[in-house]
Design an enzyme around this catalytic site. Structure first.
Site, PDB file in Angstrom:
ATOM      1  CB  CYS A  19       2.348  -5.956  13.921  1.00 31.29           C
ATOM      2  SG  CYS A  19       1.137  -6.217  15.207  1.00 31.29           S
ATOM      3  N   GLY A  46       1.023   0.024  11.505  1.00 33.17           N
ATOM      4  CA  GLY A  46       0.338   0.018  12.786  1.00 33.17           C
ATOM      5  C   GLY A  46       0.467   1.350  13.475  1.00 33.17           C
ATOM      6  CG  ASN A 120       3.127  -8.525  10.486  1.00 30.17           C
ATOM      7  OD1 ASN A 120       3.624  -8.546   9.377  1.00 30.17           O
ATOM      8  ND2 ASN A 120       1.846  -8.256  10.677  1.00 30.17           N
ATOM      9  N   GLY A 121       1.172 -10.831  12.436  1.00 35.28           N
ATOM     10  CA  GLY A 121       0.427 -11.974  11.925  1.00 35.28           C
ATOM     11  C   GLY A 121      -0.703 -12.351  12.854  1.00 35.28           C
ATOM     12  CB  CYS A 257      -0.521 -11.630   2.611  1.00 36.13           C
ATOM     13  SG  CYS A 257      -1.865 -10.425   2.669  1.00 36.13           S
ATOM     14  CE1 TYR A 263      -5.452   0.583   1.636  1.00 31.79           C
ATOM     15  CE2 TYR A 263      -4.914  -0.822   3.503  1.00 31.79           C
ATOM     16  CZ  TYR A 263      -5.458   0.345   3.003  1.00 31.79           C
ATOM     17  OH  TYR A 263      -6.001   1.267   3.849  1.00 31.79           O
ATOM     18  CB  SER A 304      -3.494   2.864  -1.530  1.00 28.17           C
ATOM     19  OG  SER A 304      -4.876   3.115  -1.462  1.00 28.17           O
ATOM     20  CG  ASP A 367      -9.734   3.001  -3.871  1.00 29.05           C
ATOM     21  OD1 ASP A 367      -8.557   3.019  -3.478  1.00 29.05           O
ATOM     22  OD2 ASP A 367     -10.709   3.271  -3.136  1.00 29.05           O
ATOM     23  CG  ASP A 368      -6.514   0.170  -2.157  1.00 29.82           C
ATOM     24  OD1 ASP A 368      -7.143  -0.557  -1.380  1.00 29.82           O
ATOM     25  OD2 ASP A 368      -6.314   1.374  -1.939  1.00 29.82           O
ATOM     26  CB  CYS A 404      -8.137 -11.479   6.632  1.00 27.10           C
ATOM     27  SG  CYS A 404      -6.397 -11.952   6.803  1.00 27.10           S
ATOM     28  CB  CYS A 455      -2.727 -16.190   1.587  1.00 24.34           C
ATOM     29  SG  CYS A 455      -4.186 -16.196   2.673  1.00 24.34           S
ATOM     30  CB  CYS A 458      -9.757 -11.492   2.098  1.00 22.59           C
ATOM     31  SG  CYS A 458      -8.484 -10.869   0.980  1.00 22.59           S
TER      32      CYS A 458
END
Length: 486
Positions: A19, A46, A120-121, A257, A263, A304, A367-368, A404, A455, A458
């Site tokens: 979000c 989003g 958002n989260g 994050c 990204y 990206s 790439d990312d 995640c 964090c 992932c």
């Protein structure tokens, strides 16, 4: 968390952000149109639904609809949203089903007045709190975690003043959240104690704004004041004259994050005093230092990968940087193909090689990230078919090996190509001559923070919050500031 139903697969295999949020308090005009423009600036966060809720001092007005911002609103919708204060939201779901019941801002009317909330989260204990509230009579109309926050806060607002109520809710909810809230005509901003999701304060000519990214503030011609601190509540003055801040919770370390920098965020945004574009260029430089390979040309995967490739080529000194893939901008993230064969063929609808860049040459593709590997394999195939003699792949992030739980729509372990395969194995699978990722330490250095403040669940499988059947990279954090009179 669960999306509520299995969405049809898209050709874009990348993770999707949940979000974007915005909140405004102005003195001389309605908040709806500035909120609309701010949401446009956050559209990348989003694309499933968009909404704005305003307050005119007497009552609340709202318009929430499915689709992109430009499709969700027309001129009449904006004109109907009266009032100088308001909050807005764009959504991509990671908790809650994909329908209008989970579109935001989420609104609640209760004895204490009106409440609207944009989130958002992702909460990791939403189910537990939902059950507790249900047992005392709260009825839920959606299956998302945002409604859980709204109900808990509404209950606390019946028993305490605004700041105390927010503190009590913060003590109960665990997970990532950047919130814009409107109670009556008062707009609030709240960032989780780990600082996992971004939230920034901006000043406009006639008021103040809260937004997920500084790019939204730039769009409105404003200036960034500062980031909302992790664990901080910001209350905008109702007349747009300023704001008050309350540090409700503090941590010795945070869990920003890292993928925001890699990204999700717009490259022109500043997050926690750091320009995302420069972080990505530095990630590219470090990628060359750690695993550079001499080739004739370095080319990004648009869009990206562009900043990474620029930094990589600069560090390589003498290696040509060139566009080798042309993106069809009319095929977006939500482009759907029903079968695996069709999805692989559809990559050609989205990206087409520039033959003069690659024919007869050795190529490095930047790439990312790699998630499932499907798109990477197709990109390598496209470049080889265009005549490349060698194709090397470099990734500006560490390998993604775990899901995640903090608000990113990430694949399951079974779907993640790096969960069980090392770089050499993946290079063979995607038919690249070589593949290398960036180290965790290089990411932290480029962002400019200690590794312990990021964090990277992932990547490592260790998370900042205690999650069933998963590891945690720290003791389960709880507030270290007591009520202190709150």
């Amino acid at each position: 968390m669960s999306s509520g139903r299995d969405p049809a697969p898209a050709i874009d295999e990348g993770p999707t952000e949940k979000c974007g949020v915005v909140g405004l308090s102005l003195s001389e005009r309605d908040a709806a149109l500035p909120a609309y423009y701010a949401l446009y600036a956050l559209q990348h966060r989003g694309q499933e639904s968009a909404g704005i809720v305003t307050h005119d001092g007497f009552q609340q007005h709202q318009h929430i609809a499915m689709g992109l911002v430009g499709d969700a609103f027309d001129e009449g919708d904006i004109e109907g949203l009266a009032g100088p204060t308001g909050i807005g939201h764009v959504r991509y779901p990671t908790a809650g089903s994909i329908d209008e019941s989970n579109a935001q801002p989420f609104t609640v009317s209760f004895k204490g007045g009106s409440l609207a909330l944009s989130h958002n989260g992702n909460l990791v204990n939403a189910g537990e709190i939902r059950d507790e509230l249900g047992d005392i009579g709260h009825a839920f109309t959606s299956d998302g975690d945002t409604e859980v926050i709204a109900h808990d806060l509404a209950r606390n607002l019946l028993e305490a003043d605004l700041v105390r109520a927010v503190k009590r809710t913060m003590d109960r909810i665990h997970g990532s959240y950047a919130l814009t809230i409107m109670h009556g005509d008062t707009v609030l901003g709240l960032r989780d104690p780990e600082g996992n999701r971004p939230l920034v304060i901006g000043e406009l000519e006639d008021g103040y704004i809260l937004a997920s990214e500084s790019a939204a503030i730039d769009t409105l011609g404003g200036s960034v004041v500062r980031d909302v601190n992790p664990g901080e509540l910001v209350v905008l003055d109702e007349n747009g004259d300023g704001f008050d801040a309350y540090q409700l919770v503090e941590r010795d370390r945070h869990a920003h994050c890292f993928f925001e920098y890699v990204y999700f965020a717009r490259p022109d945004s500043v997050i926690d005093d750091t320009l995302v574009y420069e972080v990505r260029r530095d990630l590219g430089r470090k990628l060359w230092e750690e695993s550079g390979v001499d080739t004739d040309v370095v080319m990004p995967v648009p869009d990206s990968g562009r900043a990474f490739a620029s930094g990589y080529a600069e560090a390589a000194e003498g290696v040509e940087f060139a566009e080798g893939l042309m993106k069809n901008r009319y095929v977006g993230r939500t482009f759907i193909m029903p079968t695996q064969e069709a999805r692989e063929r559809a990559v050609r609808l989205k990206l087409n090689p520039i033959r003069s860049t690659v024919e007869g040459r050795t190529v490095t593709i930047i790439d990312d990230s790699i998630v499932r590997g499907t798109t990477s394999r197709q990109l390598v195939s496209l470049v080889r078919e265009a005549g490349a003699e060698e194709v090397h792949v470099r990734i500006g992030a560490p390998p993604i090996t775990a899901p995640c739980y903090m608000g990113i729509n990430m694949a399951t372990r079974e779907e993640l190509i790096a969960a069980e395969q090392d770089a050499d194995d993946i290079a063979e699978i995607i038919d690249a001559d070589s593949l290398a990722y960036l180290s965790n330490e290089a990411v932290a250095e480029a962002i400019g923070t200690d590794r312990s403040n990021l964090c990277m669940g992932c990547v490592t499988g260790e998370y900042p919050y205690d999650i069933d059947d998963e590891g945690t990279d720290r003791e389960v954090n709880r507030p270290v500031i007591g009520d202190g009179g709150l």
